[in-house]
Design a protein around this motif. Structure first.
Motif, PDB file in Angstrom:
ATOM      1  N   THR A   3       0.828  -1.203   0.000  1.00 31.39           N
ATOM      2  CA  THR A   3       0.000   0.000   0.000  1.00 31.39           C
ATOM      3  C   THR A   3       0.868   1.262   0.000  1.00 31.39           C
ATOM      4  O   THR A   3       0.492   2.284  -0.575  1.00 31.39           O
ATOM      5  N   GLY A   4       2.044   1.177   0.649  1.00 37.48           N
ATOM      6  CA  GLY A   4       2.952   2.318   0.637  1.00 37.48           C
ATOM      7  C   GLY A   4       3.479   2.620  -0.752  1.00 37.48           C
ATOM      8  O   GLY A   4       3.500   3.778  -1.193  1.00 37.48           O
ATOM      9  N   ILE A   5       3.902   1.571  -1.466  1.00 39.59           N
ATOM     10  CA  ILE A   5       4.430   1.760  -2.814  1.00 39.59           C
ATOM     11  C   ILE A   5       3.327   2.223  -3.762  1.00 39.59           C
ATOM     12  O   ILE A   5       3.536   3.090  -4.616  1.00 39.59           O
ATOM     13  N   GLN A   6       2.120   1.674  -3.590  1.00 39.31           N
ATOM     14  CA  GLN A   6       1.005   2.099  -4.432  1.00 39.31           C
ATOM     15  C   GLN A   6       0.676   3.570  -4.187  1.00 39.31           C
ATOM     16  O   GLN A   6       0.435   4.338  -5.129  1.00 39.31           O
ATOM     17  N   SER A   7       0.694   3.988  -2.930  1.00 46.17           N
ATOM     18  CA  SER A   7       0.433   5.394  -2.612  1.00 46.17           C
ATOM     19  C   SER A   7       1.519   6.297  -3.174  1.00 46.17           C
ATOM     20  O   SER A   7       1.253   7.438  -3.582  1.00 46.17           O
ATOM     21  N   LEU A   8       2.753   5.802  -3.202  1.00 42.36           N
ATOM     22  CA  LEU A   8       3.857   6.560  -3.796  1.00 42.36           C
ATOM     23  C   LEU A   8       3.618   6.743  -5.290  1.00 42.36           C
ATOM     24  O   LEU A   8       3.773   7.842  -5.830  1.00 42.36           O
ATOM     25  N   ILE A   9       3.221   5.668  -5.966  1.00 41.76           N
ATOM     26  CA  ILE A   9       2.943   5.734  -7.401  1.00 41.76           C
ATOM     27  C   ILE A   9       1.778   6.687  -7.685  1.00 41.76           C
ATOM     28  O   ILE A   9       1.794   7.441  -8.662  1.00 41.76           O
ATOM     29  N   ASP A  10       0.795   6.692  -6.797  1.00 40.86           N
ATOM     30  CA  ASP A  10      -0.396   7.530  -6.992  1.00 40.86           C
ATOM     31  C   ASP A  10      -0.169   8.988  -6.614  1.00 40.86           C
ATOM     32  O   ASP A  10      -1.091   9.801  -6.725  1.00 40.86           O
ATOM     33  N   GLY A  11       1.031   9.328  -6.141  1.00 42.38           N
ATOM     34  CA  GLY A  11       1.341  10.707  -5.826  1.00 42.38           C
ATOM     35  C   GLY A  11       0.922  11.159  -4.443  1.00 42.38           C
ATOM     36  O   GLY A  11       0.915  12.354  -4.155  1.00 42.38           O
ATOM     37  N   GLN A  12       0.597  10.215  -3.565  1.00 42.15           N
ATOM     38  CA  GLN A  12       0.149  10.572  -2.222  1.00 42.15           C
ATOM     39  C   GLN A  12       1.292  10.638  -1.214  1.00 42.15           C
ATOM     40  O   GLN A  12       1.109  11.149  -0.104  1.00 42.15           O
ATOM     41  N   LEU A  13       2.462  10.104  -1.571  1.00 44.21           N
ATOM     42  CA  LEU A  13       3.617  10.080  -0.677  1.00 44.21           C
ATOM     43  C   LEU A  13       4.851  10.601  -1.402  1.00 44.21           C
ATOM     44  O   LEU A  13       4.950  10.505  -2.629  1.00 44.21           O
ATOM     45  N   ALA A  14       5.789  11.118  -0.619  1.00 54.94           N
ATOM     46  CA  ALA A  14       7.063  11.563  -1.195  1.00 54.94           C
ATOM     47  C   ALA A  14       8.015  10.387  -1.398  1.00 54.94           C
ATOM     48  O   ALA A  14       8.797  10.363  -2.350  1.00 54.94           O
ATOM     49  N   PHE A  15       7.977   9.415  -0.485  1.00 53.09           N
ATOM     50  CA  PHE A  15       8.774   8.188  -0.611  1.00 53.09           C
ATOM     51  C   PHE A  15       8.109   7.116   0.238  1.00 53.09           C
ATOM     52  O   PHE A  15       7.172   7.397   1.004  1.00 53.09           O
ATOM     53  N   ALA A  16       8.560   5.872   0.089  1.00 51.65           N
ATOM     54  CA  ALA A  16       7.940   4.760   0.800  1.00 51.65           C
ATOM     55  C   ALA A  16       8.997   3.890   1.461  1.00 51.65           C
ATOM     56  O   ALA A  16      10.158   3.862   1.049  1.00 51.65           O
ATOM     57  N   GLN A  17       8.573   3.168   2.495  1.00 53.40           N
ATOM     58  CA  GLN A  17       9.415   2.181   3.170  1.00 53.40           C
ATOM     59  C   GLN A  17       8.888   0.794   2.824  1.00 53.40           C
ATOM     60  O   GLN A  17       7.681   0.556   2.877  1.00 53.40           O
TER      61      GLN A  17
END
Length: 348
Positions: A112-126
């Motif tokens: 979900t973190g990586i998906q949110s990163l791809i969707d532009g909701q996060l600056a980076f993911a763990q």
């Protein structure tokens, strides 16, 4: 004395005084390290005394750290690192503000973190597992790529009831247990007790995905698996279940008082414990706690190890700068020491 001689003496006095002043400034500049050229040229640079440059092993030594508030998210296995490392980063680099964000309509985890990163909701993911091909494809469709930067070593530990008398199991036996081919501990060298299976759902994060991919070989879980929401909940159930078994990130399992981390092996009888010998009994805990077997994780002797990654959006924007800066901070000597304090293994 004639007016001509008086004028000559006055000129000489002025020249001597100017020379002394200039000499004084020259001496001062040598002693203090002040750049007189910068002052005389009208430069806005503030003159500074000569000092030793940072050695490159602390948070303050990292360059290109952006200013602002940056949302990030992802792996639940990272929680102990976030708890220890992020406050230290905030104290040293107040301009680089961090906020962990959970998804609004799904469980937090690597996927979900990586998906949110791809969707532009996060600056980076763990992430607690490598980037998947389908995630790389989705990112490319959005016009950028993803980069994974390893910053720590982790592993999966198998937790059982502390009263279960068994020396260890192999990876193949672990697979047979979770796919339902083995359903009693007596089938793998233990007592005659039915096995009770616990796991989080595969949608809950990278740990479960890694387990299904690397241990189960893509096979489905046994229908007898009881799915739970959190590791805390699973460990509570294990304490009251004589035949229970569960898996999670090793730092979440090894120090616990209510369970026993199980030794694992690639071949029967050749078991490697995820904890440092000698085993600390539950009766001695919490005064003493089991500690991670760092040497076995670093060398790869322990059969289930993995890297933890910072996932960076390669878009030449501030998000990329933030992700790279966060990874670089964790890879400093200071960052690696804090990762170790959080219970994980240094990668360098």
């Amino acid at each position: 004395m004639s007016q001509k001689n008086e004028t000559t003496i006055l000129v000489l006095s002025i020249l001597i005084t100017a020379g002394l002043i200039a000499g004084g400034f020259w001496w001062f500049s040598k002693k203090s390290g002040v750049d007189l050229n910068a002052i005389n040229s009208g430069s806005s640079k503030t003159p500074q005394a000569v000092s030793q440059q940072p050695s490159g092993n602390t948070f303050t030594s990292i360059q290109d750290v952006p200013t602002g508030l940056f949302n990030y998210g992802g792996s639940t296995s990272w929680a102990p690192i976030r708890l220890v490392v992020d406050p230290a980063i905030q104290a040293a680099r107040s301009e680089f503000r961090l906020r962990y964000v959970e998804p609004s309509n799904a469980s937090p985890g690597s996927s979900t973190g990586i998906q949110s990163l791809i969707d532009g909701q996060l600056a980076f993911a763990q992430s607690s597992r490598p980037i998947l091909d389908q995630e790389l494809s989705r990112a490319q469709q959005r016009g950028f790529t993803l980069k994974q930067i390893p910053v720590a070593i982790d592993g999966l530990a198998i937790a059982v009831n502390p009263n279960l008398n068994i020396p260890g199991i192999t990876i193949d036996q672990l697979k047979s247990i979770y796919t339902g081919k083995v359903n009693n501990w007596s089938q793998v060298g233990g007592p005659n007790i039915p096995i009770k299976l616990y796991s989080r759902r595969i949608t809950d994060g990278g740990t479960v995905e890694l387990f299904v991919q690397d241990i189960l070989g893509g096979e489905a879980f046994s229908p007898n698996v009881e799915f739970i929401s959190t590791t805390t909940q699973a460990l509570q159930k294990l304490a009251g279940s004589s035949g229970g078994i569960y898996y999670a990130s090793a730092p979440e399992v090894v120090p616990q008082c209510s369970i026993k981390p199980l030794a694992l092996g690639r071949t029967q009888g050749q078991y490697i414990a995820p904890y440092q010998e000698t085993f600390v009994l539950p009766s001695e805990c919490p005064g003493k706690r089991n500690k991670l077997n760092i040497e076995a994780f670093q060398s790869g002797k322990y059969p289930i190890t993995r890297n933890l990654f910072v996932v960076v959006k390669q878009n030449n924007q501030t998000e990329q700068q933030a992700g790279v800066a966060y990874a670089n901070l964790l890879l400093t000597e200071q960052g690696q020491e804090l990762i170790s304090q959080a219970g994980f293994v240094k990668i360098r």
